[in-house]
Scaffold this motif. Sequence first.
Motif, PDB file in Angstrom:
ATOM      1  N   ASP A   1       0.798  -1.230  -0.023  1.00 59.68           N
ATOM      2  CA  ASP A   1       0.015   0.137   0.051  1.00 59.68           C
ATOM      3  C   ASP A   1       0.729   1.236  -0.219  1.00 59.68           C
ATOM      4  N   THR A   2       2.047   1.196   0.449  1.00 61.12           N
ATOM      5  CA  THR A   2       3.027   2.447   0.391  1.00 61.12           C
ATOM      6  C   THR A   2       3.970   2.248  -0.699  1.00 61.12           C
ATOM      7  N   PRO A   3       4.159   3.617  -1.161  1.00 61.53           N
ATOM      8  CA  PRO A   3       5.434   3.560  -2.375  1.00 61.53           C
ATOM      9  C   PRO A   3       6.485   3.422  -1.680  1.00 61.53           C
ATOM     10  N   PHE A   4       7.657   2.815  -2.130  1.00 58.04           N
ATOM     11  CA  PHE A   4       8.963   2.417  -1.687  1.00 58.04           C
ATOM     12  C   PHE A   4       9.507   3.732  -1.085  1.00 58.04           C
ATOM     13  N   LYS A   5       9.377   4.887  -1.794  1.00 50.34           N
ATOM     14  CA  LYS A   5      10.237   5.943  -1.054  1.00 50.34           C
ATOM     15  C   LYS A   5       9.527   6.564  -0.016  1.00 50.34           C
ATOM     16  N   GLN A   6       8.503   6.160   0.193  1.00 42.53           N
ATOM     17  CA  GLN A   6       7.801   6.515   1.571  1.00 42.53           C
ATOM     18  C   GLN A   6       8.187   5.855   2.978  1.00 42.53           C
TER      19      GLN A   6
ATOM     20  N   LYS B   1      17.122   0.242   3.451  1.00 40.82           N
ATOM     21  CA  LYS B   1      16.115  -0.626   2.976  1.00 40.82           C
ATOM     22  C   LYS B   1      16.411  -0.910   1.522  1.00 40.82           C
ATOM     23  N   TYR B   2      17.335  -0.452   0.824  1.00 40.74           N
ATOM     24  CA  TYR B   2      17.800  -0.974  -0.369  1.00 40.74           C
ATOM     25  C   TYR B   2      18.294  -2.368  -0.286  1.00 40.74           C
ATOM     26  N   ALA B   3      19.317  -2.365   0.870  1.00 39.93           N
ATOM     27  CA  ALA B   3      19.785  -3.843   1.263  1.00 39.93           C
ATOM     28  C   ALA B   3      18.966  -4.982   1.541  1.00 39.93           C
ATOM     29  N   LEU B   4      17.722  -4.543   2.152  1.00 41.58           N
ATOM     30  CA  LEU B   4      16.711  -5.382   2.432  1.00 41.58           C
ATOM     31  C   LEU B   4      15.924  -6.009   1.164  1.00 41.58           C
ATOM     32  N   LEU B   5      15.575  -4.860   0.561  1.00 40.71           N
ATOM     33  CA  LEU B   5      15.074  -5.212  -0.786  1.00 40.71           C
ATOM     34  C   LEU B   5      15.711  -6.280  -1.657  1.00 40.71           C
ATOM     35  N   THR B   6      17.072  -6.165  -1.667  1.00 42.80           N
ATOM     36  CA  THR B   6      18.287  -6.999  -2.425  1.00 42.80           C
ATOM     37  C   THR B   6      17.885  -8.211  -1.528  1.00 42.80           C
TER      38      THR B   6
ATOM     39  N   ASN C   1       2.566 -12.525  -5.535  1.00 43.58           N
ATOM     40  CA  ASN C   1       3.436 -11.405  -5.168  1.00 43.58           C
ATOM     41  C   ASN C   1       3.362 -10.002  -6.092  1.00 43.58           C
ATOM     42  N   ARG C   2       2.329 -10.279  -6.808  1.00 43.01           N
ATOM     43  CA  ARG C   2       2.040  -9.067  -7.869  1.00 43.01           C
ATOM     44  C   ARG C   2       2.035  -7.763  -7.238  1.00 43.01           C
ATOM     45  N   THR C   3       1.515  -7.399  -6.145  1.00 42.68           N
ATOM     46  CA  THR C   3       1.367  -6.007  -5.661  1.00 42.68           C
ATOM     47  C   THR C   3       2.617  -5.248  -5.231  1.00 42.68           C
ATOM     48  N   PHE C   4       3.474  -6.576  -4.569  1.00 40.17           N
ATOM     49  CA  PHE C   4       4.844  -6.151  -4.136  1.00 40.17           C
ATOM     50  C   PHE C   4       5.605  -5.701  -5.168  1.00 40.17           C
ATOM     51  N   TYR C   5       5.612  -6.753  -6.269  1.00 40.40           N
ATOM     52  CA  TYR C   5       6.733  -6.527  -7.347  1.00 40.40           C
ATOM     53  C   TYR C   5       5.929  -5.062  -8.269  1.00 40.40           C
ATOM     54  N   GLN C   6       4.939  -5.064  -8.135  1.00 36.95           N
ATOM     55  CA  GLN C   6       4.683  -3.649  -8.962  1.00 36.95           C
ATOM     56  C   GLN C   6       5.142  -2.607  -8.225  1.00 36.95           C
ATOM     57  N   ASN C   7       5.167  -2.324  -6.908  1.00 34.08           N
ATOM     58  CA  ASN C   7       5.770  -1.490  -6.170  1.00 34.08           C
ATOM     59  C   ASN C   7       7.585  -1.487  -6.530  1.00 34.08           C
ATOM     60  N   ALA C   8       7.834  -2.717  -6.490  1.00 37.93           N
ATOM     61  CA  ALA C   8       9.203  -2.784  -6.552  1.00 37.93           C
ATOM     62  C   ALA C   8       9.806  -2.317  -7.952  1.00 37.93           C
ATOM     63  N   ILE C   9       8.963  -2.773  -9.021  1.00 39.07           N
ATOM     64  CA  ILE C   9       9.410  -2.404 -10.311  1.00 39.07           C
ATOM     65  C   ILE C   9       9.511  -1.013 -10.505  1.00 39.07           C
ATOM     66  N   THR C  10       8.982   0.032  -9.747  1.00 41.56           N
ATOM     67  CA  THR C  10       9.291   1.379  -9.774  1.00 41.56           C
ATOM     68  C   THR C  10      10.815   1.883  -9.126  1.00 41.56           C
ATOM     69  N   ILE C  11      11.319   1.054  -8.753  1.00 43.51           N
ATOM     70  CA  ILE C  11      12.738   1.493  -8.113  1.00 43.51           C
ATOM     71  C   ILE C  11      13.792   1.235  -9.160  1.00 43.51           C
ATOM     72  N   ASN C  12      14.580   2.194  -9.668  1.00 44.50           N
ATOM     73  CA  ASN C  12      15.588   1.907 -10.724  1.00 44.50           C
ATOM     74  C   ASN C  12      16.851   2.010  -9.956  1.00 44.50           C
ATOM     75  N   GLY C  13      18.103   1.758 -10.908  1.00 48.17           N
ATOM     76  CA  GLY C  13      19.286   1.604 -10.187  1.00 48.17           C
ATOM     77  C   GLY C  13      19.619   0.268  -9.979  1.00 48.17           C
TER      78      GLY C  13
ATOM     79  N   ALA D   1      12.318  -8.384 -19.274  1.00 41.99           N
ATOM     80  CA  ALA D   1      11.406  -7.070 -19.798  1.00 41.99           C
ATOM     81  C   ALA D   1       9.965  -7.661 -19.934  1.00 41.99           C
ATOM     82  N   TYR D   2       9.621  -8.542 -20.322  1.00 43.32           N
ATOM     83  CA  TYR D   2       8.243  -9.230 -20.700  1.00 43.32           C
ATOM     84  C   TYR D   2       7.689  -9.408 -19.286  1.00 43.32           C
ATOM     85  N   THR D   3       8.317 -10.033 -18.544  1.00 41.80           N
ATOM     86  CA  THR D   3       7.782 -10.338 -16.958  1.00 41.80           C
ATOM     87  C   THR D   3       7.571  -9.071 -16.149  1.00 41.80           C
ATOM     88  N   ALA D   4       8.446  -7.894 -16.538  1.00 37.75           N
ATOM     89  CA  ALA D   4       8.047  -6.739 -15.753  1.00 37.75           C
ATOM     90  C   ALA D   4       6.855  -6.084 -16.463  1.00 37.75           C
TER      91      ALA D   4
END
Length: 196
Positions: free
Chosen positions: A19-24, A48-53, A87-99, A148-151
């Motif tokens: 429910d919360t954007p990663f940046k927040q 939190k980036y290390a946690l994501l990894t 885990n679609r909702t989690f990954y929809q949010n995770a996809i917005t993270i670049n780098g 790319a297709y999965t994303a």
Amino acid sequence: MSVTIQKKIATAFKALMVDTPFKQISVTLIMTTAGIRRQTFYDYFPDKYALLTWIYDQEIGEYVADHLTYPHWTIILEQLLTYFEDNRTFYQNAITINGQNSFETHFNHHLRQLVQIVINDLTQLHHLTLSPTYQQFLLDYLSGAIVAYTASWLRTDQPQSIQQVSAALQITLTDTINGLLLRTGHLDTKKEYEVG
């Protein structure tokens, strides 16, 4: 270090990502949600980036590594798609993270193991010798295309079914491989590379 604590932190983080954007999402918010004191976070993760990894490596990386002995790569591909759907909702949010912590970077890293198996199966089945440069190209191209297709599929609010996506990816990979075999004179219609 307790894997149980790491998993509890990861579970809280994943719940927040629904429910919360990663940046927040802050470390304080993660730890409040987990019911663990804030400072404990830094015993396990620098940020939190290390946690994501860690989540990517634990959930995608270990899954791929644990299932590489399956009889055929198509089974792993379909099960990975099922995991992403669950885990679609989690990954929809995770996809917005670049780098460096992007979903695509980590998924590509782990998917390359699976694609390498496809290439190895191809070369062994057909006694085919591919130059290291071309093998690297195939590895990069096929991994990149699947990622790319999965994303893109994950970003869609009304996606195709797992079976449709899996079938399309399998057919595309098979057609690519059979095109290579035809081009190199190794395509025997009796031994045509097939999925499953």
